[in-house]
Motif scaffolding. Structure first.
Motif, short mmCIF file in Angstrom:
data_model
loop_
_atom_site.label_atom_id
_atom_site.label_comp_id
_atom_site.label_asym_id
_atom_site.label_seq_id
_atom_site.Cartn_x
_atom_site.Cartn_y
_atom_site.Cartn_z
N ALA A 1 0.78 -1.31 0.07
CA ALA A 1 0.01 -0.06 0.16
C ALA A 1 0.78 1.16 0.02
CB ALA A 1 -0.75 -0.03 1.23
N ILE A 2 2.21 1.19 0.64
CA ILE A 2 2.88 2.57 0.52
C ILE A 2 3.53 2.66 -0.88
CG2 ILE A 2 5.21 3.20 1.49
CD1 ILE A 2 4.84 1.62 3.97
N ASN A 3 3.71 1.76 -1.42
CA ASN A 3 4.20 1.53 -3.13
C ASN A 3 3.21 2.26 -3.70
OD1 ASN A 3 6.99 1.16 -2.76
ND2 ASN A 3 6.62 -1.16 -2.98
N ASP A 4 2.10 1.42 -3.61
CA ASP A 4 0.98 2.00 -4.32
C ASP A 4 0.29 3.32 -4.32
OD1 ASP A 4 0.99 -0.58 -5.56
OD2 ASP A 4 -0.40 -1.38 -4.47
N THR A 5 0.32 3.60 -3.14
CA THR A 5 -0.09 5.25 -2.57
C THR A 5 1.08 6.29 -3.02
OG1 THR A 5 -1.40 4.02 -0.97
CG2 THR A 5 -0.90 6.54 -0.83
N TYR A 6 2.05 6.13 -2.54
CA TYR A 6 3.24 7.02 -2.50
C TYR A 6 4.35 6.78 -3.54
CZ TYR A 6 1.02 7.92 2.03
OH TYR A 6 0.18 8.21 2.86
N GLY A 7 4.32 5.66 -4.17
CA GLY A 7 5.38 5.37 -5.15
C GLY A 7 6.70 4.75 -4.69
N HIS A 8 7.41 4.12 -5.52
CA HIS A 8 8.54 3.27 -5.14
C HIS A 8 9.59 3.95 -4.43
CE1 HIS A 8 7.00 -0.74 -6.54
NE2 HIS A 8 6.46 -0.14 -7.47
N PRO A 9 9.73 5.09 -4.75
CA PRO A 9 10.86 5.97 -4.09
C PRO A 9 10.51 6.20 -2.68
CG PRO A 9 10.40 6.98 -6.45
CD PRO A 9 9.50 6.03 -6.10
N VAL A 10 9.43 6.55 -2.43
CA VAL A 10 9.09 6.59 -0.99
C VAL A 10 9.07 5.20 -0.32
CG1 VAL A 10 7.09 7.11 0.44
CG2 VAL A 10 7.40 8.28 -1.58
N GLY A 11 8.68 3.97 -1.11
CA GLY A 11 8.79 2.65 -0.56
C GLY A 11 10.28 2.39 -0.29
N ASP A 12 11.10 2.81 -1.37
CA ASP A 12 12.51 2.64 -0.91
C ASP A 12 13.07 3.36 0.49
OD1 ASP A 12 12.76 0.91 -3.00
OD2 ASP A 12 13.57 2.40 -4.34
N ARG A 13 12.66 4.58 0.66
CA ARG A 13 12.95 5.36 1.82
C ARG A 13 12.50 4.63 3.02
NH1 ARG A 13 11.73 10.05 -1.52
NH2 ARG A 13 10.24 10.56 -0.22
N ALA A 14 11.31 4.16 2.93
CA ALA A 14 10.70 3.57 4.42
C ALA A 14 11.70 2.17 4.38
CB ALA A 14 9.33 3.00 4.00
N LEU A 15 11.86 1.34 3.48
CA LEU A 15 12.56 0.29 3.57
C LEU A 15 14.06 0.62 4.41
CD1 LEU A 15 12.23 -1.63 0.42
CD2 LEU A 15 11.60 -2.28 2.67
N LYS A 16 14.65 1.85 4.05
CA LYS A 16 15.94 2.25 4.47
C LYS A 16 15.42 2.67 6.02
CE LYS A 16 17.84 4.22 0.32
NZ LYS A 16 18.35 5.42 -0.20
N LEU A 17 14.37 3.47 6.18
CA LEU A 17 13.99 3.93 7.52
C LEU A 17 13.78 2.77 8.55
CD1 LEU A 17 11.64 6.79 8.66
CD2 LEU A 17 11.34 4.68 9.44
N VAL A 18 13.19 1.61 8.24
CA VAL A 18 12.93 0.57 9.06
C VAL A 18 14.41 -0.17 9.11
CG1 VAL A 18 11.90 -1.63 9.13
CG2 VAL A 18 10.69 0.13 8.16
N ALA A 19 15.24 -0.30 8.30
CA ALA A 19 16.45 -0.86 8.43
C ALA A 19 17.24 -0.12 9.47
CB ALA A 19 17.24 -1.11 7.05
N GLU A 20 17.19 1.16 9.54
CA GLU A 20 17.97 2.07 10.34
C GLU A 20 17.40 1.62 11.79
OE1 GLU A 20 17.89 6.09 8.75
OE2 GLU A 20 19.21 5.57 7.11
N ALA A 21 16.07 1.85 11.83
CA ALA A 21 15.25 1.76 13.08
C ALA A 21 15.51 0.63 13.73
CB ALA A 21 13.84 1.97 12.75
N LEU A 22 15.49 -0.60 13.12
CA LEU A 22 15.87 -1.94 13.87
C LEU A 22 17.19 -1.85 14.22
CD1 LEU A 22 13.93 -4.23 11.11
CD2 LEU A 22 13.17 -3.44 13.57
N SER A 23 18.09 -1.60 13.36
CA SER A 23 19.68 -1.93 13.57
C SER A 23 19.78 -1.15 14.75
CB SER A 23 20.49 -1.28 12.35
OG SER A 23 20.16 -2.01 11.28
N GLU A 24 19.22 0.16 14.95
CA GLU A 24 19.56 1.03 16.26
C GLU A 24 18.80 0.20 17.39
OE1 GLU A 24 18.11 5.38 17.73
OE2 GLU A 24 18.35 4.97 15.73
N SER A 25 17.69 -0.12 17.26
CA SER A 25 16.89 -0.64 18.46
C SER A 25 17.32 -2.08 18.93
CB SER A 25 15.47 -0.83 18.13
OG SER A 25 14.81 0.29 17.86
N LEU A 26 17.94 -2.86 17.97
CA LEU A 26 18.16 -4.27 18.34
C LEU A 26 19.55 -4.56 18.28
CD1 LEU A 26 15.52 -6.15 15.72
CD2 LEU A 26 15.49 -5.66 18.41
N ALA A 27 20.58 -3.34 18.23
CA ALA A 27 21.89 -3.70 18.41
C ALA A 27 22.31 -4.12 19.95
CB ALA A 27 22.66 -2.11 18.52
#
Length: 330
Positions: free
Chosen positions: A204-230
């Motif tokens: 739904a993120i990709n369909d609503t906002y486009g793949h560039p936003v979806g890519d940024r969302a993936l980066k954000l989640v990756a950073e958030a998980l790496s920080e929280s689970l270190a």
């Protein structure tokens, strides 16, 4: 250009540039002659228009640019594999050349030494000594050049290896690196838990906002998980899935940390960069499992728990049972 003749034309092109018909060179020639790569065509046309011969180092550089510009992950994988192959081949050639040089130097010095031992005097003696010194200095320069080439190749190989283990979009370890980490844990017989994490409603993120936003969302989640689970490593498992590996034998401990990471991520006030429009929270579901006899079985159980978390309404972390019912962590 006819398909029946392309193979012959590629080999003719390589021969005309004094290039060996290696797999990489053949692929380069094929992509150029079929005009399949804009980067390769532009770079190669420049060389040809200026009357310059294509050297092997040039091919490697152009193929690297082609891979970097490509959206096809297979092209990037091929470039990495080619860098490894080039290093091994060139290192072998340099080793053989160094041996030939050493043998040649040994013979030349032995001949001049024999002249000296036979009683050379005056200019003959001076000439023999000078030739020994010159030959030794020449050999030193050649060995230094070979060493520099090996160093450059080693840097290229290290870069290729590093890229092969990192997800290009998020910058965190990829599936290949994670498989190697799990294998190492099993070899060392270390107890561990896996957490399989999947972003909720990512399509739904990709369909609503486009793949560039979806890519940024993936980066954000990756950073958030790496920080929280270190210090536990987080990897991109594929698509919108992430995997965390925790060297603990307690699935509940990992599940609690994953649930905390989920809540921290959901609290972020996310907005679209382009319009400052609120996006709403990003949530995820997760399944956690303690390691079984095999990593595949552990992954299967974590995936089953993730599936149950999705069925339960998403935004949930569940623990895969070693037996019995799935346990709720958050």
């Amino acid at each position: 250009m006819g398909k029946d003749n392309i193979g012959r034309d590629v080999l003719t092109f390589l021969a005309g540039n004094l290039l060996d018909p290696t797999p990489m060179n053949y692929r380069f020639g094929y992509l150029y002659l079929t005009r399949s790569s804009k980067v390769i065509c532009e770079e190669t046309d420049t060389y040809i228009e200026n009357g310059m011969r294509m050297k092997q180092e040039t091919i490697v550089e152009i193929m690297g640019k082609h891979a970097s510009a490509s959206d096809d992950p297979e092209e990037r994988i091929a470039a990495r594999d080619e860098a490894v192959e080039l290093f091994l081949n060139t290192a072998g050639e340099l080793a053989r050349e160094a041996k030939r040089q050493a043998d040649g130097v040994g013979r030349d010095i032995a001949e001049e030494s024999q002249v000296i031992r036979e009683g050379a005097q005056g200019e003959d003696l001076t000439g023999a000594i000078r030739r020994i010194i010159d030959r030794a200095e020449e050999a030193e320069r050649e060995l230094s050049n070979a060493s520099n080439r090996i160093d450059r190749l080693q840097r290229d190989l290290d870069e290729a290896r590093n890229k092969a283990l990192v997800d290009e979009l998020t910058g965190i370890p990829n599936r290949r690196a994670t498989r190697a980490t799990i294998q190492d844990l099993e070899i060392r017989k270390v107890r561990y838990c896996l957490g399989l994490i999947d972003i909720d409603h990512f399509k739904a993120i990709n369909d609503t906002y486009g793949h560039p936003v979806g890519d940024r969302a993936l980066k954000l989640v990756a950073e958030a998980l790496s920080e929280s689970l270190a210090p536990w490593p987080v990897a991109r498992w594929g698509g919108e899935e992430f995997l965390v590996i925790a060297e603990v034998p307690d699935a509940k401990k990992l599940a609690e940390r994953v649930a905390e990471a989920k809540e921290t991520l959901a609290e972020r006030n996310l907005k679209l960069r382009e319009t400052d429009e609120p996006m709403g929270p990003i949530t995820f579901s997760a399944g956690v499992a303690v390691n079984s006899e095999t990593s595949d079985e552990t992954l299967r159980r974590a995936d089953n728990a993730l599936y149950e978390a999705k069925k339960a309404g998403r935004n949930t972390v569940l623990i895969a049972p070693e037996s019995g019912r799935v346990a709720d962590a958050a």
